[in-house]
Design a protein around this motif. Structure first.
Motif, PDB file in Angstrom:
ATOM      1  N   GLN A   1      32.838  30.879  48.610  1.00 31.65           N
ATOM      2  CA  GLN A   1      33.007  31.303  47.221  1.00 31.65           C
ATOM      3  C   GLN A   1      32.643  32.775  47.055  1.00 31.65           C
ATOM      4  OE1 GLN A   1      30.748  28.994  44.413  1.00 31.65           O
ATOM      5  NE2 GLN A   1      31.119  30.422  42.736  1.00 31.65           N
ATOM      6  N   VAL A   2      31.552  33.207  47.711  1.00 33.76           N
ATOM      7  CA  VAL A   2      31.141  34.611  47.634  1.00 33.76           C
ATOM      8  C   VAL A   2      32.223  35.507  48.220  1.00 33.76           C
ATOM      9  CG1 VAL A   2      29.514  36.304  48.560  1.00 33.76           C
ATOM     10  CG2 VAL A   2      28.660  34.165  47.602  1.00 33.76           C
ATOM     11  N   GLY A   3      32.806  35.061  49.338  1.00 31.12           N
ATOM     12  CA  GLY A   3      33.882  35.841  49.958  1.00 31.12           C
ATOM     13  C   GLY A   3      35.060  36.015  49.018  1.00 31.12           C
ATOM     14  N   ARG A   4      35.442  34.923  48.333  1.00 32.89           N
ATOM     15  CA  ARG A   4      36.554  35.015  47.376  1.00 32.89           C
ATOM     16  C   ARG A   4      36.223  35.964  46.231  1.00 32.89           C
ATOM     17  NH1 ARG A   4      37.221  29.207  48.162  1.00 32.89           N
ATOM     18  NH2 ARG A   4      35.927  28.882  46.308  1.00 32.89           N
ATOM     19  N   GLU A   5      34.976  35.852  45.725  1.00 32.72           N
ATOM     20  CA  GLU A   5      34.565  36.719  44.614  1.00 32.72           C
ATOM     21  C   GLU A   5      34.566  38.190  45.031  1.00 32.72           C
ATOM     22  OE1 GLU A   5      33.643  36.175  41.320  1.00 32.72           O
ATOM     23  OE2 GLU A   5      34.652  34.260  41.655  1.00 32.72           O
ATOM     24  N   LEU A   6      34.068  38.458  46.259  1.00 28.29           N
ATOM     25  CA  LEU A   6      34.047  39.839  46.743  1.00 28.29           C
ATOM     26  C   LEU A   6      35.456  40.388  46.874  1.00 28.29           C
ATOM     27  CD1 LEU A   6      31.268  39.634  49.500  1.00 28.29           C
ATOM     28  CD2 LEU A   6      31.133  40.884  47.346  1.00 28.29           C
ATOM     29  N   HIS A   7      36.364  39.565  47.368  1.00 29.16           N
ATOM     30  CA  HIS A   7      37.738  40.034  47.586  1.00 29.16           C
ATOM     31  C   HIS A   7      38.536  40.128  46.294  1.00 29.16           C
ATOM     32  CE1 HIS A   7      42.033  39.582  48.624  1.00 29.16           C
ATOM     33  NE2 HIS A   7      41.720  40.337  49.664  1.00 29.16           N
ATOM     34  N   ASP A   8      38.485  39.061  45.490  1.00 29.89           N
ATOM     35  CA  ASP A   8      39.367  38.994  44.321  1.00 29.89           C
ATOM     36  C   ASP A   8      38.804  39.675  43.086  1.00 29.89           C
ATOM     37  OD1 ASP A   8      41.003  37.465  45.933  1.00 29.89           O
ATOM     38  OD2 ASP A   8      40.252  35.565  45.169  1.00 29.89           O
ATOM     39  N   ASN A   9      37.496  39.581  42.900  1.00 30.68           N
ATOM     40  CA  ASN A   9      36.899  40.083  41.659  1.00 30.68           C
ATOM     41  C   ASN A   9      36.238  41.448  41.858  1.00 30.68           C
ATOM     42  OD1 ASN A   9      35.879  40.241  39.047  1.00 30.68           O
ATOM     43  ND2 ASN A   9      34.094  39.004  39.522  1.00 30.68           N
ATOM     44  N   ILE A  10      35.208  41.463  42.695  1.00 27.49           N
ATOM     45  CA  ILE A  10      34.446  42.706  42.871  1.00 27.49           C
ATOM     46  C   ILE A  10      35.301  43.779  43.552  1.00 27.49           C
ATOM     47  CG2 ILE A  10      32.452  43.738  44.028  1.00 27.49           C
ATOM     48  CD1 ILE A  10      30.947  41.151  43.508  1.00 27.49           C
ATOM     49  N   GLY A  11      36.142  43.353  44.494  1.00 29.82           N
ATOM     50  CA  GLY A  11      37.033  44.328  45.144  1.00 29.82           C
ATOM     51  C   GLY A  11      37.944  45.010  44.145  1.00 29.82           C
ATOM     52  N   GLN A  12      38.468  44.231  43.217  1.00 30.53           N
ATOM     53  CA  GLN A  12      39.345  44.794  42.181  1.00 30.53           C
ATOM     54  C   GLN A  12      38.567  45.719  41.251  1.00 30.53           C
ATOM     55  OE1 GLN A  12      41.108  41.878  39.621  1.00 30.53           O
ATOM     56  NE2 GLN A  12      42.658  43.274  38.833  1.00 30.53           N
ATOM     57  N   LEU A  13      37.359  45.313  40.876  1.00 28.13           N
ATOM     58  CA  LEU A  13      36.537  46.149  40.003  1.00 28.13           C
ATOM     59  C   LEU A  13      36.182  47.476  40.670  1.00 28.13           C
ATOM     60  CD1 LEU A  13      34.083  43.470  38.523  1.00 28.13           C
ATOM     61  CD2 LEU A  13      35.911  44.672  37.299  1.00 28.13           C
ATOM     62  N   LEU A  14      35.900  47.431  41.982  1.00 25.14           N
ATOM     63  CA  LEU A  14      35.588  48.664  42.707  1.00 25.14           C
ATOM     64  C   LEU A  14      36.786  49.608  42.734  1.00 25.14           C
ATOM     65  CD1 LEU A  14      33.519  47.245  45.717  1.00 25.14           C
ATOM     66  CD2 LEU A  14      32.698  48.858  43.991  1.00 25.14           C
ATOM     67  N   SER A  15      37.970  49.037  42.924  1.00 21.17           N
ATOM     68  CA  SER A  15      39.188  49.874  42.933  1.00 21.17           C
ATOM     69  C   SER A  15      39.398  50.539  41.577  1.00 21.17           C
ATOM     70  CB  SER A  15      40.403  49.014  43.287  1.00 21.17           C
ATOM     71  OG  SER A  15      40.281  48.485  44.584  1.00 21.17           O
ATOM     72  N   LEU A  16      39.201  49.765  40.493  1.00 20.44           N
ATOM     73  CA  LEU A  16      39.356  50.319  39.151  1.00 20.44           C
ATOM     74  C   LEU A  16      38.302  51.383  38.870  1.00 20.44           C
ATOM     75  CD1 LEU A  16      40.112  47.028  37.175  1.00 20.44           C
ATOM     76  CD2 LEU A  16      41.712  48.901  37.634  1.00 20.44           C
ATOM     77  N   ALA A  17      37.059  51.115  39.321  1.00 20.12           N
ATOM     78  CA  ALA A  17      35.988  52.096  39.116  1.00 20.12           C
ATOM     79  C   ALA A  17      36.303  53.397  39.850  1.00 20.12           C
ATOM     80  CB  ALA A  17      34.662  51.523  39.608  1.00 20.12           C
ATOM     81  N   LYS A  18      36.814  53.291  41.074  1.00 22.98           N
ATOM     82  CA  LYS A  18      37.152  54.481  41.860  1.00 22.98           C
ATOM     83  C   LYS A  18      38.247  55.303  41.184  1.00 22.98           C
ATOM     84  CE  LYS A  18      38.786  55.864  46.440  1.00 22.98           C
ATOM     85  NZ  LYS A  18      39.226  55.391  47.787  1.00 22.98           N
ATOM     86  N   LEU A  19      39.277  54.600  40.696  1.00 24.19           N
ATOM     87  CA  LEU A  19      40.375  55.308  40.030  1.00 24.19           C
ATOM     88  C   LEU A  19      39.892  56.065  38.800  1.00 24.19           C
ATOM     89  CD1 LEU A  19      43.250  52.655  40.227  1.00 24.19           C
ATOM     90  CD2 LEU A  19      43.178  54.891  41.365  1.00 24.19           C
ATOM     91  N   ASN A  20      39.062  55.401  38.005  1.00 22.22           N
ATOM     92  CA  ASN A  20      38.597  56.025  36.771  1.00 22.22           C
ATOM     93  C   ASN A  20      37.602  57.151  37.030  1.00 22.22           C
ATOM     94  OD1 ASN A  20      39.593  54.513  34.161  1.00 22.22           O
ATOM     95  ND2 ASN A  20      39.239  52.924  35.695  1.00 22.22           N
ATOM     96  N   LEU A  21      36.732  56.979  38.021  1.00 14.04           N
ATOM     97  CA  LEU A  21      35.747  58.026  38.306  1.00 14.04           C
ATOM     98  C   LEU A  21      36.389  59.268  38.915  1.00 14.04           C
ATOM     99  CD1 LEU A  21      32.803  55.858  39.712  1.00 14.04           C
ATOM    100  CD2 LEU A  21      32.858  57.091  37.538  1.00 14.04           C
ATOM    101  N   ASN A  22      37.522  59.077  39.588  1.00 15.91           N
ATOM    102  CA  ASN A  22      38.231  60.226  40.175  1.00 15.91           C
ATOM    103  C   ASN A  22      39.057  60.991  39.139  1.00 15.91           C
ATOM    104  OD1 ASN A  22      37.274  59.872  42.764  1.00 15.91           O
ATOM    105  ND2 ASN A  22      38.967  58.529  43.397  1.00 15.91           N
ATOM    106  N   SER A  23      39.154  60.416  37.945  1.00 19.25           N
ATOM    107  CA  SER A  23      39.930  61.081  36.894  1.00 19.25           C
ATOM    108  C   SER A  23      39.147  62.257  36.317  1.00 19.25           C
ATOM    109  CB  SER A  23      40.263  60.078  35.787  1.00 19.25           C
ATOM    110  OG  SER A  23      40.888  60.736  34.696  1.00 19.25           O
ATOM    111  N   SER A  24      39.872  63.232  35.845  1.00 24.26           N
ATOM    112  CA  SER A  24      39.238  64.409  35.223  1.00 24.26           C
ATOM    113  C   SER A  24      38.937  64.180  33.750  1.00 24.26           C
ATOM    114  CB  SER A  24      40.141  65.637  35.382  1.00 24.26           C
ATOM    115  OG  SER A  24      41.404  65.400  34.778  1.00 24.26           O
ATOM    116  N   LYS A  25      39.463  63.081  33.192  1.00 25.34           N
ATOM    117  CA  LYS A  25      39.260  62.786  31.781  1.00 25.34           C
ATOM    118  C   LYS A  25      37.893  62.133  31.562  1.00 25.34           C
ATOM    119  CE  LYS A  25      44.200  62.134  30.936  1.00 25.34           C
ATOM    120  NZ  LYS A  25      45.247  61.183  30.466  1.00 25.34           N
TER     121      LYS A  25
END
Length: 251
Positions: A69-93
């Motif tokens: 279950q932890v593996g699924r959460e890391l891949h499906d949930n937290i992995g997605q949140l990390l990608s979104l966080a990276k995209l937004n933090l790299n923005s100049s806005k």
């Protein structure tokens, strides 16, 4: 005089024989009693070994399931949140960077929640009603089927060991219903009657002929696990009319 001596000798011999016979009987009873005591101790020791083995297996099974279950959460949930966080933090806005920080805070909360599931401390902190309700909500949230819970809370005060075994048995019963029954509804009823507490797990799926023995050991293992806590596992099923499983546990 001779006749009296003969009678006296007969009484002495008879008394000696009866005394010896009584002594032999007493010794035999003592030996038999000790043998039974040894046999009872061996049975108790065997039950303890089986009980401890069952608990160890169940702890390992739950930990493996938790890791999955932890593996699924890391891949499906937290992995997605990390990608979104990276995209937004790299923005100049500035507003996007603020949104990225919000994602980071959310990730921290998710990781903390996951860390709590990596050990079995949660077993002591959750009641049976809460656990069962959570399991049923997960099933219904997938759209697989409808679920319901009716409880008088009679299983909410349980030692950790008994709770572990019941949790695993209930998980297996629900997994079997999902894999094989194809039900529209799964319902669980918890109630106390006299000196017994019962958990009924019922589905309206396709059912099966429970009189036919199968090659699998799944149902046998569930029954043996209930026996280790002094309980009973009963199953009735009718083709086309679903399955009813009753888990009984004495007060």
């Amino acid at each position: 005089m001779l006749e009296q001596d003969n009678e006296l000798a007969f009484l002495i011999v008879s008394g000696t024989f009866l005394t010896a016979l009584m002594g032999t009987f007493i010794v035999a009873m003592v030996v038999l009693h000790r043998q039974r005591q040894v046999q009872n101790r061996q049975k108790i020791d065997q039950l303890k070994v089986e009980y401890e083995k069952t608990l160890l297996n169940i702890e390992n099974e739950i930990q493996q399931e938790t890791l999955t279950q932890v593996g699924r959460e890391l891949h499906d949930n937290i992995g997605q949140l990390l990608s979104l966080a990276k995209l937004n933090l790299n923005s100049s806005k500035p507003e996007k960077q603020a949104e990225g920080k919000d994602y980071i805070n959310q990730i921290i909360k998710e990781v903390r929640a996951l860390s709590k599931t990596l050990n079995l401390d949660w077993v002591e902190s959750i009641t049976m009603d809460e656990f069962i309700s959570h399991q049923l909500e997960r099933i219904q949230s997938t759209g697989f089927c409808k679920t319901s819970l009716d409880s008088d809370h009679s299983f909410n005060q349980l030692p950790k060991d008994q709770k572990l075994i019941l949790i695993r048995v209930i998980q297996e019963c629900l997994n079997n219903a999902i894999k094989h029954a194809q039900p529209d509804t799964i319902s669980i009823r918890i109630y106390q009657k006299g000196s017994k507490r019962s958990i009924e797990i019922k589905d309206d799926g396709k059912g099966f002929d429970s009189s036919i023995k199968t090659n699998g050991s799944g149902l046998y293992n569930l029954s043996k696990r209930m026996e280790t806590v002094g309980g009973k596992f009963n199953l009735t099923s009718v083709v086309g009319k679903g399955t009813l499983i009753t888990l009984e546990l004495p007060l």
